[in-house]
Write a protein that holds these residues in place. Structure first.
Motif, PDB file in Angstrom:
ATOM      1  N   THR A   4       0.843  -1.171   0.000  1.00 39.63           N
ATOM      2  CA  THR A   4       0.000   0.000   0.000  1.00 39.63           C
ATOM      3  C   THR A   4       0.885   1.230   0.000  1.00 39.63           C
ATOM      4  O   THR A   4       1.808   1.320   0.806  1.00 39.63           O
ATOM      5  N   ASN A   8      -1.765   5.992   1.587  1.00 42.66           N
ATOM      6  CA  ASN A   8      -2.961   5.252   1.985  1.00 42.66           C
ATOM      7  C   ASN A   8      -2.865   4.666   3.387  1.00 42.66           C
ATOM      8  O   ASN A   8      -3.755   3.942   3.799  1.00 42.66           O
ATOM      9  N   ASN A  10      -3.407   4.519   7.141  1.00 39.67           N
ATOM     10  CA  ASN A  10      -4.343   5.150   8.067  1.00 39.67           C
ATOM     11  C   ASN A  10      -3.666   5.262   9.431  1.00 39.67           C
ATOM     12  O   ASN A  10      -3.419   4.243  10.077  1.00 39.67           O
ATOM     13  N   GLU A  12      -4.806   5.945  12.187  1.00 39.22           N
ATOM     14  CA  GLU A  12      -5.681   5.525  13.277  1.00 39.22           C
ATOM     15  C   GLU A  12      -5.737   4.008  13.436  1.00 39.22           C
ATOM     16  O   GLU A  12      -6.418   3.503  14.318  1.00 39.22           O
ATOM     17  N   VAL A  13      -5.013   3.284  12.578  1.00 44.58           N
ATOM     18  CA  VAL A  13      -5.061   1.828  12.573  1.00 44.58           C
ATOM     19  C   VAL A  13      -3.682   1.250  12.848  1.00 44.58           C
ATOM     20  O   VAL A  13      -2.683   1.688  12.280  1.00 44.58           O
ATOM     21  N   GLU A  26      -3.367  11.216  17.496  1.00 48.14           N
ATOM     22  CA  GLU A  26      -4.267  11.236  16.343  1.00 48.14           C
ATOM     23  C   GLU A  26      -5.664  11.700  16.743  1.00 48.14           C
ATOM     24  O   GLU A  26      -6.313  12.431  16.001  1.00 48.14           O
ATOM     25  N   ALA A  61       1.952   5.386  11.464  1.00 48.44           N
ATOM     26  CA  ALA A  61       0.847   4.781  12.203  1.00 48.44           C
ATOM     27  C   ALA A  61       1.383   4.132  13.474  1.00 48.44           C
ATOM     28  O   ALA A  61       2.438   3.512  13.457  1.00 48.44           O
TER      29      ALA A  61
END
Length: 77
Positions: A4, A8, A10, A12-13, A26, A61
């Motif tokens: 990825t 892209n 995230n 928050e993940v 975040e 992340a």
């Protein structure tokens, strides 16, 4: 398996398990509401756990608390 692009990722993940990481930093960015220090700033992550973060997510992340706990993350001094 294709990687990825970093755009892209995230933040928050959790990049290890794919669950929400509940990163206070975040949450503050999203809500504009002050948060206390994130739990992750007070632990040391193992090199093994950090090596499991895909390259495109490194520095973008946070690892979730559950993954950190399972890997034996220790409180920082």
């Amino acid at each position: 398996m294709s990687e990825t692009p970093a755009a892209n990722v995230n933040p928050e993940v959790c990049p290890v398990c794919g669950q929400g990481n509940r990163c206070a930093m975040e949450i503050e960015k999203l809500t504009r509401q002050p948060q206390g220090p994130c739990w992750c700033t007070q632990v040391d992550f193992s090199a093994e756990l950090l090596s499991r973060i895909p390259a495109q997510a490194q520095g973008k992340a946070c690892i979730c608390e559950a993954c950190a706990t399972r890997s034996g993350a220790a409180p920082s001094d």
